[in-house]
Design an enzyme around this catalytic site. Sequence first.
Site, short mmCIF file in Angstrom:
data_model
loop_
_atom_site.label_atom_id
_atom_site.label_comp_id
_atom_site.label_asym_id
_atom_site.label_seq_id
_atom_site.Cartn_x
_atom_site.Cartn_y
_atom_site.Cartn_z
N ARG A 1 1.50 14.35 13.40
CA ARG A 1 1.87 14.15 12.00
C ARG A 1 1.78 15.41 11.14
NH1 ARG A 1 -0.54 8.55 9.95
NH2 ARG A 1 1.24 8.72 8.55
N PRO A 2 2.58 16.43 11.48
CA PRO A 2 2.57 17.65 10.65
C PRO A 2 3.19 17.39 9.27
CG PRO A 2 4.35 17.75 12.27
CD PRO A 2 3.57 16.49 12.56
N ILE A 3 3.03 18.36 8.36
CA ILE A 3 3.68 18.22 7.03
C ILE A 3 4.65 19.39 6.80
CG2 ILE A 3 1.90 16.81 5.93
CD1 ILE A 3 0.99 19.51 4.54
N ASP A 4 5.09 19.99 7.90
CA ASP A 4 5.98 21.15 7.79
C ASP A 4 7.23 20.86 6.96
OD1 ASP A 4 6.47 19.44 10.09
OD2 ASP A 4 8.06 20.83 10.67
N LEU A 5 7.76 19.64 7.06
CA LEU A 5 9.01 19.34 6.33
C LEU A 5 8.76 19.22 4.83
CD1 LEU A 5 10.50 16.77 8.87
CD2 LEU A 5 11.01 19.21 8.67
N CYS B 1 -3.80 12.66 13.71
CA CYS B 1 -4.53 11.39 13.58
C CYS B 1 -4.29 10.58 14.84
CB CYS B 1 -4.17 10.65 12.30
SG CYS B 1 -2.74 9.62 12.39
N ARG C 1 -8.37 -0.49 5.32
CA ARG C 1 -7.60 0.56 4.64
C ARG C 1 -6.29 0.02 4.10
NH1 ARG C 1 -7.07 6.07 7.75
NH2 ARG C 1 -5.75 6.27 5.93
N ILE D 1 8.98 6.80 16.62
CA ILE D 1 8.57 7.53 15.41
C ILE D 1 7.30 8.36 15.66
CG2 ILE D 1 7.97 7.33 12.95
CD1 ILE D 1 10.83 6.36 13.55
N ARG E 1 -4.58 10.66 5.06
CA ARG E 1 -3.51 11.67 5.10
C ARG E 1 -2.59 11.57 3.89
NH1 ARG E 1 -2.26 13.88 9.64
NH2 ARG E 1 -0.14 14.09 8.89
N ASP F 1 5.50 0.44 11.87
CA ASP F 1 4.28 -0.21 11.37
C ASP F 1 4.18 -1.68 11.77
OD1 ASP F 1 3.50 2.14 10.24
OD2 ASP F 1 4.10 1.63 8.19
N LYS G 1 0.83 -1.21 0.00
CA LYS G 1 0.00 0.00 0.00
C LYS G 1 0.87 1.26 0.00
CE LYS G 1 -1.41 1.49 4.16
NZ LYS G 1 -1.16 2.85 4.64
N ASN G 2 1.90 1.27 0.85
CA ASN G 2 2.67 2.51 1.01
C ASN G 2 3.63 2.77 -0.15
OD1 ASN G 2 1.25 3.03 3.27
ND2 ASN G 2 2.88 2.54 4.72
N1 EPU Z 1 7.11 14.54 10.68
C1 EPU Z 1 7.20 15.88 10.98
N2 EPU Z 1 7.05 16.78 9.96
C2 EPU Z 1 6.80 16.39 8.67
C3 EPU Z 1 6.71 15.03 8.37
C4 EPU Z 1 6.87 14.11 9.41
O1 EPU Z 1 7.42 16.26 12.11
O2 EPU Z 1 6.66 17.27 7.81
C5 EPU Z 1 7.27 13.55 11.76
C6 EPU Z 1 5.99 12.73 11.96
O3 EPU Z 1 5.06 13.39 12.80
C7 EPU Z 1 6.54 11.46 12.57
C8 EPU Z 1 7.89 11.30 11.86
O4 EPU Z 1 8.23 12.60 11.37
O5 EPU Z 1 6.72 11.64 13.94
C9 EPU Z 1 7.93 10.32 10.72
O6 EPU Z 1 6.79 10.49 9.89
P1 EPU Z 1 6.80 10.20 8.34
O7 EPU Z 1 6.62 11.49 7.62
O8 EPU Z 1 7.96 9.37 7.96
O9 EPU Z 1 5.46 9.37 8.20
P2 EPU Z 1 4.49 9.40 6.95
O10 EPU Z 1 5.30 9.63 5.72
O11 EPU Z 1 3.35 10.30 7.23
C10 EPU Z 1 4.66 6.87 6.33
C11 EPU Z 1 3.71 5.72 6.21
C12 EPU Z 1 3.24 5.32 7.61
C13 EPU Z 1 4.47 4.93 8.44
C14 EPU Z 1 5.46 6.10 8.48
C15 EPU Z 1 6.75 5.78 9.20
C16 EPU Z 1 2.73 6.07 4.05
C17 EPU Z 1 1.54 6.42 3.23
N3 EPU Z 1 2.60 6.10 5.37
O12 EPU Z 1 3.93 7.92 6.94
O13 EPU Z 1 2.41 4.19 7.43
O14 EPU Z 1 4.08 4.62 9.75
O15 EPU Z 1 5.78 6.49 7.13
O16 EPU Z 1 7.36 4.70 8.64
O17 EPU Z 1 3.77 5.72 3.50
C18 EPU Z 1 0.71 2.67 8.00
O18 EPU Z 1 0.84 2.15 6.89
O19 EPU Z 1 0.03 2.14 8.93
C19 EPU Z 1 1.34 3.96 8.27
C20 EPU Z 1 0.96 4.76 9.26
#
Ligand code: EPU
Length: 422
Positions: free
Chosen positions: A126-130, A121, A401, A331, A97, A309, A22-23
């Site tokens: 889980r911000p997207i600031d980066l 969530c 999902r 994480i 998301r 995960d 999925k990811n």
């Molecule tokens: N983070 C920030 N700012 C950002 C982005 C991330 O602070 O702009 C923080 C997050 O809050 C978290 C950490 O960085 O604490 C890592 O988050 P990451 O961005 O890597 O997670 P993601 O990309 O949102 C993906 C998977 C998740 C998986 C995580 C970690 C997808 C669609 N989702 O999420 O999958 O847990 O990486 O490996 O690829 C799942 O499948 O159940 C799932 C939650």
Amino acid sequence: MDKFRIEGGRRLEGTLRISGAKNAALPELAACLLTNEVVELRNLPRVRDIQTMARLLGHMSVGVEGPEGEGAEARVRLRAETISHAEAPYDLVKTMRASVLVLGPLVGRTGYARVSMPGGCAIGARPIDLHLKALERLGAEITTEHGYVEAKAKRLRGARLVFDRITVTGTENVMMAATLAEGETVLENVAREPEVSDLAQLLVAMGARIEGAGTSTIRIEGVASLHGAKHEVIADRIATGTFLAAGAITGGDLLLEGARGEHLDAVVDKLAECGVTVTKEQEGLRVRGGGRLRGADVTTEEYPGFPTDMQAQYMALVTQAAGTSIVTETIFENRFLHASELVRMGADIAIRGNQAIVRGPTPLSGAAVIASDLRASASLVIAGLAAQGTTIVDRVYHIDRGYERIEEKLRALGGRIERISG
Ligand code: EPU
């Protein structure tokens, strides 16, 4: 809302084909926005999040044929000939998301994107600031208003940047955007997950110039346009790990066809420490349980470390292992929601900050439990398979999902699990 009824205590045995990840499939669907030609994805998992992404693309007037077919033949053909509105609306982003993955490709190709800002969530803020900071470095003008992020750029310009923290979808979003930027982009401290490498493979097949995916530095030389491609989605390493845990906890013997052992070293090593035998076979991975389980500490980390995960499923397993296992989550800040449900089934788990202290083995007894997120639900299903009596798992939409008809797969392996439609 559907529920699962599980009668525990049955050993799982047999062969199962692992579906596509999925990811990996989610960013790969979004990648179709980078070209006006056809992108065909095969081995697509038939899960709800994939349908949601297909709906989101359809909303932007992408032609979506499929998904059709089964198993490795399951495929979808996407064509983003024109993009009528470069927007991910609130209704879709709030249910998934990962919708935010359209941001990079949209701004890369059309110079404009409007995406609803994802909220927190169950597992963390889980911000997207980066993602936003990196797109700004590539020259996008970012504004946030009324709950939406707007990104604008005439054409993105390559840049060198270091992510403050490793982010999987952040890496994917920015890598996609940079494929069409002017000049070279160097991304440092990026995610090394196999899903990132698989996406890079698709992008390269579409004509992108990318090097270093799978390492912590990715270099992208922007090109003027990308073309169509065909791509097979990699096997789902988290679904694989989930079935390994289910096989182990029931003392079973499972052959997971198509599983990619090299993506699961941290999980396989940890299971070995617990006394579970996992072997690499020609067809995939085989797990044999049945011996005495021993507890082992684990800490979640970015790839190639132990995946967050798999944390919930591992916790269910070590409730049945002798000794104390300390599970440390690094994480996400709130990813222990399954622990209190496991306790209701008889587990001995104490939470101290980002650590769960699991003492085992304690017999599990079937109970009514509530799934709070995708992997937490998988953990409850695994516990239910090992418990005495009947477990009812509520809110299985979470599991739908990301797992393909998990109850049918478990039933085919001898598990007693059925869906109660509600
Ligand atoms: N983070 C920030 N700012 C950002 C982005 C991330 O602070 O702009 C923080 C997050 O809050 C978290 C950490 O960085 O604490 C890592 O988050 P990451 O961005 O890597 O997670 P993601 O990309 O949102 C993906 C998977 C998740 C998986 C995580 C970690 C997808 C669609 N989702 O999420 O999958 O847990 O990486 O490996 O690829 C799942 O499948 O159940 C799932 C939650």
